[in-house]
Design an enzyme around this catalytic site. Structure first.
Site, short mmCIF file in Angstrom:
data_model
loop_
_atom_site.label_atom_id
_atom_site.label_comp_id
_atom_site.label_asym_id
_atom_site.label_seq_id
_atom_site.Cartn_x
_atom_site.Cartn_y
_atom_site.Cartn_z
N SER A 1 38.71 40.73 32.26
CA SER A 1 39.69 41.59 32.95
C SER A 1 39.11 42.92 33.43
O SER A 1 39.86 43.83 33.76
CB SER A 1 40.90 41.87 32.04
OG SER A 1 41.66 40.70 31.85
N THR A 2 37.78 43.03 33.48
CA THR A 2 37.19 44.32 33.89
C THR A 2 36.83 44.37 35.37
O THR A 2 36.49 45.43 35.87
CB THR A 2 35.91 44.60 33.07
OG1 THR A 2 34.96 43.53 33.28
CG2 THR A 2 36.22 44.72 31.60
N GLY A 3 36.90 43.25 36.06
CA GLY A 3 36.53 43.24 37.47
C GLY A 3 37.69 43.66 38.35
O GLY A 3 38.15 44.80 38.32
N ASP B 1 23.21 36.68 33.94
CA ASP B 1 24.25 36.17 34.84
C ASP B 1 24.93 35.03 34.09
O ASP B 1 24.28 34.07 33.68
CB ASP B 1 23.58 35.65 36.12
CG ASP B 1 24.56 35.07 37.12
OD1 ASP B 1 25.70 34.76 36.73
OD2 ASP B 1 24.18 34.90 38.29
N ILE B 2 26.23 35.12 33.89
CA ILE B 2 26.92 34.14 33.05
C ILE B 2 26.82 32.72 33.61
O ILE B 2 26.85 31.75 32.85
CB ILE B 2 28.41 34.54 32.84
CG1 ILE B 2 28.98 33.77 31.64
CG2 ILE B 2 29.23 34.33 34.11
CD1 ILE B 2 30.26 34.31 31.11
N ASN C 1 41.93 33.36 38.56
CA ASN C 1 43.18 33.66 39.25
C ASN C 1 44.28 32.83 38.60
O ASN C 1 44.05 31.68 38.22
CB ASN C 1 43.04 33.28 40.73
CG ASN C 1 44.18 33.83 41.57
OD1 ASN C 1 45.32 33.39 41.44
ND2 ASN C 1 43.87 34.78 42.43
N TYR D 1 40.72 42.96 38.02
CA TYR D 1 41.91 43.32 37.23
C TYR D 1 41.88 44.78 36.79
O TYR D 1 42.92 45.35 36.48
CB TYR D 1 42.03 42.41 36.00
CG TYR D 1 42.53 41.03 36.33
CD1 TYR D 1 43.78 40.83 36.91
CD2 TYR D 1 41.76 39.90 36.06
CE1 TYR D 1 44.25 39.56 37.21
CE2 TYR D 1 42.21 38.63 36.36
CZ TYR D 1 43.46 38.46 36.94
OH TYR D 1 43.92 37.20 37.23
N GLY E 1 34.87 38.29 42.45
CA GLY E 1 33.99 38.63 41.32
C GLY E 1 33.43 37.42 40.59
O GLY E 1 32.91 36.48 41.20
N ASP F 1 34.88 34.93 39.20
CA ASP F 1 35.52 33.67 39.59
C ASP F 1 34.78 33.02 40.76
O ASP F 1 34.45 31.83 40.72
CB ASP F 1 36.98 33.94 39.96
CG ASP F 1 37.84 32.68 39.92
OD1 ASP F 1 37.50 31.76 39.15
OD2 ASP F 1 38.86 32.62 40.63
#
Length: 341
Positions: A117-119, A9-10, A23, A121, A31, A33
């Protein structure tokens, strides 16, 4: 460990900075963010983010990490994915590139990225992964920093199907243990299979070794021929290829301090994974790769999937260690060059 791929988990990464897919406006997105804001302290992070204002697509800005283990959060803004086009790809490239620049400006020694950008986006994971490898590897060839690519689980990690299928076909064709298992064992219990496998592999290695060595006239002659230790052999290949030490440890994904220890300590034997990293960094063919391994007391084994994957990359003249580590991660194998000794 200059570059590493980890499952985590980042928000739990103990690094100087983590990167957040943000955003563009000073509001909380979905996600990653949301997870970052919650872990940092929602109100504090939002108040800090408002001071920045809007962030343009492909650019990055930073805030403090507050309650996170990381000192900083680097916020970067991607673009909604409507299909592969030059503009969208450029934005994602810039997200990785500009985030690394900010990490460098903050004098970070370590930074962790999600797949950007994979969530929400919607960028396909394999495309973001390819871009991440390109930008991170390009950066690390010229800079010293520990960079982590964080994926939540193995299933969310996608690699090139073409590359993966090629590696798998090579393993299927060459992996000794699987071939022995199907040819010799039938329905024997697992413990018996393991025992017989070791015996057969030992016999094959001994037979192969006995075919290669030539009888020596005396022990003195044998010892006289053992002049090339690992350090001498490594330095020979570095000089032969007219490379600087910095080029070698960057291309091998080896920590600068560890490289100094390896190169300057007489008769020091690094771990096999680090020797294999040098093989890739020096772009050795199979014959010279075997020579470098031998100088450290190692050899390729067709009973080890990691060795087979490295051989596949060598035979295909693909010396991108970051791409190789991407494949090793997919196989749940240790990565090359990030081993601390």
């Amino acid at each position: 460990m200059p570059f590493n791929i980890v499952r985590n988990d980042i928000t739990k990464m103990k690094v100087d900075a983590i990167v957040n897919t943000a955003n563009p406006h000073p509001i909380v997105g979905a996600g990653t963010d949301t997870a970052v804001y919650k872990a940092a302290g929602f109100e504090q992070m939002l108040e800090e983010r408002k001071k920045i204002g809007d962030i343009a697509k492909g650019t990055s800005a930073y805030t403090k990490g507050f309650k996170l283990p990381a000192k900083y959060v680097i916020h970067t803004v991607g673009n909604s994915w409507f299909g592969e086009n030059e503009r969208d790809l450029e934005i994602i490239h810039n997200c990785y590139k500009n985030s690394l620049i900010i990490a460098q400006q903050l004098k970070c020694k370590s930074v962790a990225f999600p797949l950007l950008s994979t969530g929400t986006y919607g960028c396909p994971k394999d495309i973001s992964l390819k871009i991440a490898i390109e930008e991170i590897s390009s950066f690390l060839l010229k800079n010293d920093m520990d960079v982590f690519l964080v994926v939540y689980d193995l299933e969310s990690f996608e690699t090139s199907s073409k590359l993966f299928s090629g590696v798998q076909a090579f393993i299927d064709e060459n992996y000794i243990a699987e071939n022995i298992d199907s040819e010799y064992f039938g329905n024997y219990p697992g413990a018996i299979k393991d025992s017989i496998t070791k015996s057969i592999l030992h016999a094959e290695v001994c037979a192969s070794f006995s075919e290669k060595i030539k009888p020596l006239e005396s022990l003195d002659e044998f010892l006289k021929n053992q002049t090339d230790n690992f350090q001498n052999t490594l330095q020979h290949f570095i000089a032969e290829r007219n490379l600087s030490n910095a080029e070698v440890y960057h291309k091998s994904n080896i920590d600068k301090k560890l490289f100094s220890k390896i190169i300057s300590t007489k008769n020091y034997i690094p771990k096999k994974r680090n020797v294999l990293a040098f093989v890739i960094g020096l772009e050795l063919d199979l014959e010279h790769a075997e020579q470098l391994l031998s100088s450290a007391g190692y050899a390729f084994s067709n009973g080890e999937k990691l060795d087979l994957i490295v051989k596949y990359f060598i035979l295909n003249k693909n010396y991108n260690i970051f791409e190789l580590n991407q494949v090793l991660f997919k196989y749940n194998l240790p990565l090359l060059g990030n081993t601390i000794e």
